[in-house]
Design an enzyme around this catalytic site. Structure first.
Site, short mmCIF file in Angstrom:
data_model
loop_
_atom_site.label_atom_id
_atom_site.label_comp_id
_atom_site.label_asym_id
_atom_site.label_seq_id
_atom_site.Cartn_x
_atom_site.Cartn_y
_atom_site.Cartn_z
N CYS A 100 5.78 6.85 -0.15
CA CYS A 100 6.14 6.24 -1.42
C CYS A 100 5.81 7.19 -2.57
O CYS A 100 6.58 7.33 -3.52
CB CYS A 100 5.41 4.92 -1.58
SG CYS A 100 5.83 4.06 -3.08
N CYS A 200 2.96 -0.49 -0.25
CA CYS A 200 3.13 0.14 -1.56
C CYS A 200 4.26 -0.55 -2.30
O CYS A 200 5.41 -0.45 -1.91
CB CYS A 200 3.44 1.60 -1.31
SG CYS A 200 3.92 2.52 -2.75
#
Length: 395
Positions: A100, A200
């Site tokens: 991410c 995330c």
């Protein structure tokens, strides 16, 4: 006045990061990333991103900085979620948080920030950035956060020099209690907010539930392999070369159902990962059972009792050439070169003494002591003192 876009996540860390930058005289813009809105895989009825974006907006108002939301859900699905499912399907365990940062926050998000005329992107990560000059060239360093308990340098282990050059980490010199104290003093809505758990930016999603949306349940057996199984009785070998020895130390043991006994059933080997203890639902063993390996092809989970089971412990791992990443490109190893480092194979693991060995087709990391549950698909990161210099995907 340099312009900085802060990734406001609706948490306390990014809130304080924005405040500190404003105090330093930067022109600060708050940007909230909406990375998910597929309700079919958000398990609870809560809408976490709405709460978070609301908190981020309240913080921006309080700090008197412009604020907007950007929708990156398409890129997030493509680059993170689809990749995760593919990896789990193959029986590997990806790290979505590292990805991410590499693919979304410091790539797609950074591009948006630069289009807004930003000089830098800032996040609420507990790490620091250093700058040094070598042979007339500026080099950016990724350093551990001062708060060793919260250090998040590992999550940024895939960043490049280019990405680091445009990044700022305002809270890297602070501890978590200090950050909370600043937020409390400013009366920010995020001051007492718990740290986000879960994927995330997707929020309150339990990973197994999330995986079940795409990877269909498939009943299989759990096999317990005793620690004295013949598969572990290997005669101490003499090796012709160091590389042969490393190949041997990092090898993957080929288990079969004959190596142990069936002790239970599961709903899909792809939901389990090495070193996992919860979710097996097998009782009655003197010591807890740990997953020592999974076979997605045969849909079998292999387990062993206790955390010192030989199936869990290994001294070395291998990373393929195309999965090696050097933040400090100037320290890149050539074939047959070695380097003494400290390394970790997961977030929050204390650093372990190790040696990197570069070979023709990749690199070995040999640890001074045995490591538990070295897991394919996860990232190994290596440091010199408090500087993270490189990382790679465990193969």
């Amino acid at each position: 006045m340099k312009r900085v876009v802060v990734g406001l996540s609706g948490g306390v860390d990014s809130s304080v990061a924005a405040y500190l930058l404003k105090e330093k005289g930067y022109e600060v813009i708050g940007l909230f990333m909406k990375n998910w809105h597929d309700d079919s895989v958000t398990i609870s009825n809560e809408c976490p991103w709405l709460d978070d974006s609301n908190d981020a907006m309240l913080v921006a108002n309080k700090l008197n900085i412009p604020f907007q939301t950007v929708d990156l859900s398409e890129q997030y699905k493509e680059r993170i979620v689809d990749y995760m499912f593919k990896e789990y399907e193959k029986g590997r365990t990806p790290n979505p948080d590292v990805l991410c940062n590499r693919e979304i926050k410091f790539d797609v998000f950074m591009d948006i920030a630069l289009e807004l005329g930003a000089d830098y992107v800032a996040t609420g990560h507990y790490c620091r950035k250093g700058i040094l000059e070598k042979d007339g060239k500026v080099i950016y360093q990724l350093l551990s956060g001062v708060d060793t308990n919260k250090d998040q340098s590992y999550f940024l282990c895939q960043l490049s020099q280019e990405q680091l050059s445009k990044s700022l980490f305002p809270i890297g010199e602070l501890t978590k209690p200090e950050v909370r104290a600043i937020a409390t003093k400013l009366n920010l809505v995020t001051a007492e907010k718990k740290d986000s758990q879960g994927l995330c930016f997707i929020g309150k999603v339990k990973l197994p539930d999330f995986l079940q949306q795409q990877l269909k349940p498939k009943q299989g057996v759990i096999v317990e392999v005793p620690e004295n199984a013949s598969i572990y009785n290997v005669i101490k070998k003499q090796f012709a070369t160091k590389e042969n020895e490393l190949q041997y130390l990092s090898r993957k043991i080929d288990y079969s159902i004959e190596n142990g006994k069936v002790v239970g059933e599961h709903q899909g080997a792809h939901y389990f990962t090495k070193g996992q203890r919860k979710g097996l639902a097998v009782g009655g063993t003197p010591e807890p059972l740990f997953v020592i390996d999974t076979s997605v092809i045969d849909n079998i989970i292999y387990t062993g009792q206790g955390k010192n089971h030989p199936g869990l412990l290994k001294k070395a791992l291998f990373i393929n050439n195309n999965d090696i990443h050097w933040i400090r490109e100037d320290l890149t190893l050539n074939t047959n070169e070695t380097l003494e480092v400290d390394a970790r194979i997961r977030y929050r693991q204390p650093l372990q003494k190790a040696i990197l060995y570069k070979v023709e087709n990749g690199m070995y990391i040999e640890f001074e002591s045995l490591q538990s549950a070295i897991t394919e698909g996860q990232f190994a990161a290596w440091y010199i003192k408090d500087e993270l210099i490189g990382s790679g995907v465990i193969s």
